[in-house]
Design an enzyme around this catalytic site. Structure first.
Site, short mmCIF file in Angstrom:
data_model
loop_
_atom_site.label_atom_id
_atom_site.label_comp_id
_atom_site.label_asym_id
_atom_site.label_seq_id
_atom_site.Cartn_x
_atom_site.Cartn_y
_atom_site.Cartn_z
N HIS A 182 23.25 -33.70 23.62
CA HIS A 182 23.54 -33.76 25.06
C HIS A 182 25.05 -33.84 25.24
O HIS A 182 25.74 -34.47 24.43
CB HIS A 182 22.86 -34.98 25.68
CG HIS A 182 22.96 -34.96 27.18
ND1 HIS A 182 24.08 -35.38 27.84
CD2 HIS A 182 22.09 -34.55 28.14
CE1 HIS A 182 23.90 -35.22 29.15
NE2 HIS A 182 22.69 -34.72 29.35
N GLU A 186 22.85 -26.67 29.58
CA GLU A 186 23.35 -27.64 30.55
C GLU A 186 24.87 -27.52 30.65
O GLU A 186 25.60 -28.08 29.82
CB GLU A 186 22.98 -29.06 30.12
CG GLU A 186 21.49 -29.28 29.95
CD GLU A 186 21.11 -30.75 30.06
OE1 GLU A 186 20.26 -31.06 30.89
OE2 GLU A 186 21.68 -31.58 29.34
P1 13P Z 1 21.49 -34.57 36.23
O1 13P Z 1 20.24 -33.88 36.65
O2 13P Z 1 21.57 -35.98 36.73
O3 13P Z 1 22.72 -33.76 36.57
O4 13P Z 1 21.46 -34.70 34.64
C1 13P Z 1 21.00 -33.62 33.87
C2 13P Z 1 20.96 -34.00 32.46
O5 13P Z 1 21.93 -34.48 31.90
C3 13P Z 1 19.69 -33.81 31.72
O6 13P Z 1 19.86 -34.03 30.36
#
Ligand code: 13P
Length: 258
Positions: free
Chosen positions: A95, A167
């Protein structure tokens, strides 16, 4: 492609009683959506208890991080063997918060990916460019590095038990800027072509989830993008009412029917 994937990373949120109450309610709510594969990724201290409560059910349990070694002198770390023993099905790896704040790098993440396979867990490898990468126009280069190194040595058979989460770092968390659906689609298509390059035809079946400021307003536009096979949600799924609103909207839009 398999069922649409929908999951949440709790990060360092929720007390233990809140975690238990949330899980018990979620177990009931998800029964309306058998066409969806749910997963929750709580803090590791709660995994044992939640694994018992989720046993045999519709929701997979994930861990937010782990070491690649089974045991050793690694203060504060969590062994993949312990996660396997307590019934964890998904290992969230890399992450951006861990890459940024704890210096996780692609080489170590590759070790963790292999550890997840050895311990019968699905590695959920998170990739994404920073705002700076995007500004310099090196998003493709960044993603290629993360995928090629992070997945080095993974064979096509193993790739059938692998999930990827895209992400973008600039879209995550309270200061994140929600990404436009067209941008997300273009990057997911790019990731798909990289996976095909790396794994041949098997790369077509690897689910690619999108995460970063997903909310009830933008969930449908993101979920209908080609090559978006699931959503990975932070804040908007910590509150069950909000998560259910997202589910209702995806259902109404026909996204969950595949
Ligand atoms: P948010 O949806 O709060 O932006 O976070 C996404 C995330 O980090 C999922 O791993």
């Amino acid at each position: 492609m398999e069922r649409f994937l929908l999951g949440t990373n709790w990060k360092m949120h929720k007390t233990f009683p809140e975690a238990v109450a949330y899980t018990e309610r979620l177990k009931i709510l998800v029964q309306q959506y058998p066409q969806c594969q749910f997963f929750i990724i709580p803090p590791s201290l709660y995994l044992r208890e939640l694994a018992e409560r989720l046993k045999g059910g519709q929701i997979l349990l994930g861990a937010q991080n782990m070491h690649w070694r089974e045991e050793g002198d690694y203060t504060g770390e969590i062994s993949p063997a312990w996660l396997e023993a307590c019934g964890v099905a998904v290992a969230e790896l890399g992450h951006s918060e861990r890459r940024q704040a704890y210096n996780e790098n692609d080489v170590d993440l590759n070790r963790k990916v292999h550890a997840a396979f050895r311990h019968n867990m699905i590695p959920l490898l998170c990739v994404g460019e920073s705002a700076q990468d995007k500004e310099y126009g090196v998003t493709a280069e960044k993603l290629r590095m993360q995928l090629k190194i992070g997945l080095f040595g993974v064979n096509p058979e193993q790739s059938s038990r692998l999930w990827i989460a895209y992400e973008p770092v600039w879209a995550i968390g309270p200061s994140g800027i929600p990404a436009e659906a067209a941008y997300v689609q273009a990057v997911h298509q790019m990731i798909r072509s990289m996976l095909l390059e790396q794994f041949g035809e098997s790369g077509r079946r690897i689910p690619i989830l999108y995460g970063g400021s997903v909310n009830p307003e933008n969930c449908v536009s993101l979920a209908v993008c080609s090559e978006v096979n699931g959503l990975f949600i932070g804040r908007s799924a910590w509150d069950l009412e909000k998560w259910m609103l997202i589910l209702e909207r995806l259902h109404m839009a026909g996204v969950l029917e595949g």
